[in-house]
Each structure stands twice: as C-alpha cells, then as structure tokens.
Design an enzyme around this catalytic site. Sequence first.
Site, PDB file in Angstrom:
ATOM      1  N   ASP A  51     -31.485  54.128 -70.219  1.00 28.91           N
ATOM      2  CA  ASP A  51     -32.066  53.129 -69.325  1.00 28.91           C
ATOM      3  C   ASP A  51     -32.165  51.792 -70.060  1.00 28.91           C
ATOM      4  O   ASP A  51     -32.773  51.693 -71.120  1.00 28.91           O
ATOM      5  CB  ASP A  51     -33.454  53.579 -68.880  1.00 28.91           C
ATOM      6  N   SER A  92     -34.030  50.062 -61.716  1.00 26.81           N
ATOM      7  CA  SER A  92     -33.655  51.438 -62.063  1.00 26.81           C
ATOM      8  C   SER A  92     -33.557  52.323 -60.833  1.00 26.81           C
ATOM      9  O   SER A  92     -32.743  53.251 -60.796  1.00 26.81           O
ATOM     10  CB  SER A  92     -34.666  52.027 -63.050  1.00 26.81           C
ATOM     11  N   GLU A 259     -32.262  61.299 -69.624  1.00 28.22           N
ATOM     12  CA  GLU A 259     -32.510  59.858 -69.665  1.00 28.22           C
ATOM     13  C   GLU A 259     -33.279  59.449 -70.921  1.00 28.22           C
ATOM     14  O   GLU A 259     -34.355  59.970 -71.199  1.00 28.22           O
ATOM     15  CB  GLU A 259     -33.315  59.403 -68.449  1.00 28.22           C
ATOM     16  N   ASP A 306     -28.184  52.472 -66.569  1.00 24.85           N
ATOM     17  CA  ASP A 306     -28.394  52.039 -65.189  1.00 24.85           C
ATOM     18  C   ASP A 306     -28.266  50.528 -65.056  1.00 24.85           C
ATOM     19  O   ASP A 306     -27.880  50.005 -64.021  1.00 24.85           O
ATOM     20  CB  ASP A 306     -29.760  52.513 -64.673  1.00 24.85           C
ATOM     21  N   HIS A 307     -28.592  49.810 -66.134  1.00 25.77           N
ATOM     22  CA  HIS A 307     -28.533  48.353 -66.195  1.00 25.77           C
ATOM     23  C   HIS A 307     -28.864  47.958 -67.626  1.00 25.77           C
ATOM     24  O   HIS A 307     -29.235  48.806 -68.442  1.00 25.77           O
ATOM     25  CB  HIS A 307     -29.540  47.712 -65.224  1.00 25.77           C
TER      26      HIS A 307
END
Length: 369
Positions: A51, A92, A259, A306-307
Amino acid sequence: MRLKIYHVLALALVFSTLSCKVSTEATTTPNSEVSETNQDKPLNIILLIGDGMGLSEVSASYYYNENKPNFDRFETIGLIKTSAASHLITDSAASATAYATGVSTYNGAISVDQDTVAIKTIVEHLIPRNISTGLISTSSVVHATPASFYAHVKKRRMYDDIAAALPTSNIDFIAGGGDDFFDNRNDKRKLYNELVENGYEVHTKQLPTTVGDKKQAIILAPDGMPKMIEGRGDYLPNATKLALEKLSKNPNGFFLMVEGSQIDWGGHNNEADYLISELIDFDNTIGVALDFAKNNSNTLVIVTADHETGGFTLSADGKDYNKIKPTFSTSGHSGTLVPVFAKGPGENNFNGIFKNTELFNKMLQLFDK
C-alpha cells in the site's frame, strides 16, 4: 556473385519480416485477454500489495536493505495506471475494489460500483469453485484493502458493517488487527462467537505456530498492527508462511492477498524511517512467497501497489551525490504509475502498461482452467 548476394539479402529480409510478424502476433495481448503464448496457468496465485508503494519506494529497498532485495528475483515487470472513476488520484478503497472486482469506482467505495451496487469479488468467484482463499494485512482486517475482497459498503469507514461481513465470508485464512470492531460493539453483536459458529478458529493473543483444518481468523491488535519500528517483528512474513501452509493443502488451489499496509502510513506521515522499515518487511514477505513458489512451480506471485503515497523520492543531500536524502512532496497520495512484478505460470500477462481493473481480469482468467 553480386546476384547471389542480392538473393541472400532478399531472403533475409523476408525471414526478418515474418519473424517480426510472428513475434508481434504472439506477444500482443488485447486488453485483459490472457496471452496465448503462455498456455501454462497457475494453480495458485499470491497477490502482494504494498500500500502506497511507488517506484521510489521500491528503489529505497536497494539503498536501505542489508540484504539483496527480493524485487531482484523478478524478470517480468509492468506498470499500472491507478486513477479511480471519480478522481485522477485514487484512494485505497477504489484501487482495492478495482483489483478485487475489475470495476472502476469512486474513492471510498468498498466493492460497490458508482451506484453503490455490490460487485462480486475475486474471492466470491473462487470460493464456489472450492479454491481456498486468504487475506493478510498489517492494518486492521476491516481497512480498505482487505475489506474490498470480502465486504460491500458505500463508505470505507463503515468498519462495523465491514466486520459483520467476515463471519459468513467463508474466507479460509484472515490475519491482521481490528479487535475493536469485533468485540465490545455498539450493536452488542458478538462477532467472535459468530465466527466460531461459522466454523472459524479465532486467535486474538498471538499468531499460532500451526493451524488445523478449521478456517482461521487471527485478530491481533485493537486496530492496525504495531509499526515495525515499534517492535512488530516478523508478523507479516510468518503469517504468510502460516497461510501458505494451510491453503496449499487444497488440491484445487488457492488465492492469497497479502498487504504491507503501513508503507502507506509512513508516506502519509512523511516519516522516511517508518516507510522504509515497512517496505523492507514487505520485501522479506515477498521472499517468503517467492520461496514457496520456487518449491511449488504451479504458483504465480504478483507484487504491486494500490497507489503511491507521499510523493516520495530519493534526493541527493544538497550537492553530495553520494548521500541520499529521502524527501516527500505531499502528505497524501500521488497519481504516479505503480509497478507490477510477476513470476510464475502466466507471468507474461503482466508486462506492459495497463489499468488497475485489468489485474482482476488477468487473475480470474488465469484461474479459468
């Protein structure tokens, strides 16, 4: 002699043209279709999401990791466009929803579309096929990324509703924090009891060393797990080993999402030590997945984000080009493309640049046997 040379050159040109044509036809993958050049399909897929992990975050592992980064073990690398349906810069929830469902939605959505209608997740596609599923995070298990794989709510902070979806989710293995949302709830529901009633073995004190045949719910902190710099230790790699031990018993295969949640939190805080320690922990966990895949050649490992968070970069410290000074340009997210790494059967499908929704499509098609 000159005529023969012309003939040779002409034949070479023909073969070169044909070779280029064959190569192009073999490697071009229209949209999300699985490449026909890679007929091998995995039995298992391990998806690891860092993440907030952009290219600068990945680069940091090469400068701050005492060991050789596990990113070096990949040969197939692509880039993912992360924008949400509602915003150029995703959060997210929208990004995890894209990965979990293949649908682009608004920031804050947990596996619902722009009209707040629930969308079937990859977990919900696989469970009826008797494929095992698992989710692990260093956040609470009701946080946006893990939640998007099993819950459907219109706002990501509807944590009580997200937690209430877990007992009937039929996920085989879930680990993270979030005790506050399962115990002492305002609605008086006893979610731990409901988990037990639905066939789960619940752990709230520590990560077990081994697990039995029952589904596993491992909730080890009030909300998010402790930071690495505060002594979390090897929770993430060990939880991943435990999940792989359990899920790999299923001859029908498994899907596991892991994650590294707090890379993002270090970015939001603009704390380089926090971010880098979480990144190295995530890299160690990638090593666990790759080691498993090395011994189980039917396993595909995918690593992505995710970014990106923090506009993180590795600047020279003034004019000293032998010294790196980690810097940030924002306390929020950025719109930069994020990397995707793949290794194992079907890895060729993750080359190139593609939209985040395509990750779902590629994974689900690889599970279609």
